[in-house]
Design a protein around this motif. Structure first.
Motif, short mmCIF file in Angstrom:
data_model
loop_
_atom_site.label_atom_id
_atom_site.label_comp_id
_atom_site.label_asym_id
_atom_site.label_seq_id
_atom_site.Cartn_x
_atom_site.Cartn_y
_atom_site.Cartn_z
N TYR A 105 0.84 -1.20 0.00
CA TYR A 105 0.00 0.00 0.00
C TYR A 105 0.87 1.25 0.00
O TYR A 105 0.62 2.20 -0.76
CB TYR A 105 -0.92 0.00 1.22
N TYR A 116 -7.31 6.03 6.69
CA TYR A 116 -8.24 6.59 5.71
C TYR A 116 -8.33 8.11 5.79
O TYR A 116 -9.01 8.74 4.98
CB TYR A 116 -9.63 5.98 5.91
N SER A 155 -2.89 10.38 3.21
CA SER A 155 -1.92 9.50 2.54
C SER A 155 -0.59 10.20 2.27
O SER A 155 0.20 9.73 1.47
CB SER A 155 -2.51 8.98 1.22
N ARG A 192 -6.01 -0.39 -0.61
CA ARG A 192 -6.59 0.61 0.30
C ARG A 192 -7.58 -0.03 1.29
O ARG A 192 -7.75 0.47 2.40
CB ARG A 192 -7.28 1.71 -0.52
#
Length: 396
Positions: free
Chosen positions: A34, A92, A95, A161
């Motif tokens: 990720y 969440y 990023s 994600r």
């Protein structure tokens, strides 16, 4: 007789292992993929690992000490499970590079101590209730790990994600089940107080932990960077899931027989064989460039990982005074797992960019082989390592 044994088996604790390692399989396998997917380089991924590991260093021993001193060891583990479940959802909210460093670090602060403290709870639960064997209960974690990592690898389709909500759900369910388990009290008090001098003077324990550190250097690099390299030689999320599935499946037969193996050939010979097999594993990953061929090398994982973890965890559980067991389990995890991530975090990322991840696997192979030879010479006195473990086992 079989019905009585099944009635005595602690299925809830078994399910706790299933759920926890299901969450761990998702996080450990796909986090770095990720991070790479959102734009981090090898060195940035390595820096993230190193900084988060330093945060673990700041707190892990304190969690172990708190567990030994607390009225109920269940309370400490419950706090860690719930906090890690909630923090997983932080990914969440952003990023950016520095935000991800903060999120990974905070999650690691609460997540990493769970493994040694859960193992310590299990060893003491078995000792108190005389039910089952650590290897059989730990097999729940292996089953959860292998099934989850395979299914998630097939479902993700290279979009990583979604892993964090799955991790959060697994840890929260683990927390709910764990709250129903019998309470285990801490033993450390002013009247019952084993000194650090006694622990650090246990040369067998320190030798085992240091040997485990070398093993974990290669294992840490494998989990942190090999999946990224694997995608560069033609792998994808499904194949990575299959590779980690085979890693976990290979633990099952070893967990069923590892106690008998240690009794038969001794703790030190078990670890020497595991060291040689692990060295061969890293060498094969250096040589092989075909993803399908590299996947099957994962079948060697069980021999190395299960032997190291079982031997050291059970040695601590049967040889260390009760008031320091949780502390020593976290010390082992701190030096072995966390220490390896510091050494092979940022440095491993830089080395991968400079020399290639496959060459680092070669270096891991050579280091493992040399350390196994050193350990073999150090542990010539078989009784020093094995007798105490077997006597404690027979006394239970």
């Amino acid at each position: 007789m079989l019905e009585k044994r099944n009635a005595d088996f602690p299925y809830i604790l078994f399910l706790v292992y299933v759920l926890f390692y299901s969450g761990q399989s998702i996080y450990n396998t796909y986090l770095n993929l990720y991070l790479s997917q959102v734009g981090l380089s090898y060195s940035q991924v390595g820096m993230t690992i190193s900084i988060s590991t330093i945060c673990v260093l700041a707190g892990q021993m304190n969690w172990g000490i708190a567990s030994d001193r607390c009225r109920s060891k269940n309370l400490i583990l419950s706090i860690l499970l719930l906090a890690a479940s909630m923090i997983s959802l932080m990914f969440y909210l952003g990023s950016g590079y520095f935000y991800l460093i903060a999120a990974v670090s905070l999650f690691a602060f609460f997540f990493n101590p769970i493994v040694p403290l859960l193992d310590n709870y299990t060893i003491e639960y078995i000792e108190k209730n005389g039910k089952s064997d650590y290897g059989h209960l730990r097999m729940g974690g292996t089953i959860g790990y292998c099934i989850t990592v395979l299914l998630i690898g097939l479902l993700l389709k290279d979009d990583y994600r979604g892993i964090f909500i799955l991790v959060s759900a697994a840890l929260f369910l683990c927390f709910m089940l764990y709250r129903t388990l019998p309470k285990i009290s801490g033993y450390r008090s002013r009247e019952n107080h084993t000194s650090w001098k006694d622990i650090l003077g246990n040369r067998t324990l320190i030798g085992l932990i240091l040997f485990s550190l070398i093993f974990n250097l290669g294992l840490s690099f494998f989990y942190s960077f090999y999946p990224i390299y694997f995608t560069e030689i033609g792998g994808n999320s499904s194949l990575i899931g299959t590779m980690m599935f085979l890693c976990a499946v290979s633990e099952i037969p070893m967990l069923l027989i590892i106690d008998k193996i240690v009794r038969k050939i001794g703790l030190e010979h078990t670890l020497i064989i595991a060291g040689i097999v692990t060295s061969a594993r890293w060498l094969l990953l250096f040589v092989l460039r075909n993803p399908s061929a590299a996947i099957f090398v994962s079948l060697l994982h069980g021999i190395g990982y299960t032997s190291f973890s079982y031997c050291i965890i059970t040695y601590i559980g049967r040889s260390v005074p009760k008031d320091m067991r949780a502390t020593c389990q976290t010390l082992n995890a701190l030096i072995g797992t966390v220490g390896s991530k510091v050494l092979f975090g940022y440095i491993g990322g830089l080395a991968s960019e400079a020399f290639g991840a496959n060459r680092i696997m070669l270096a891991s192979s050579l280091l493992m082989l040399v350390s196994t030879c050193v350990f073999a010479m150090w542990s010539r006195d078989r009784e020093r390592l094995s007798a105490n473990l077997v006597q404690k086992k027979e006394a239970l």
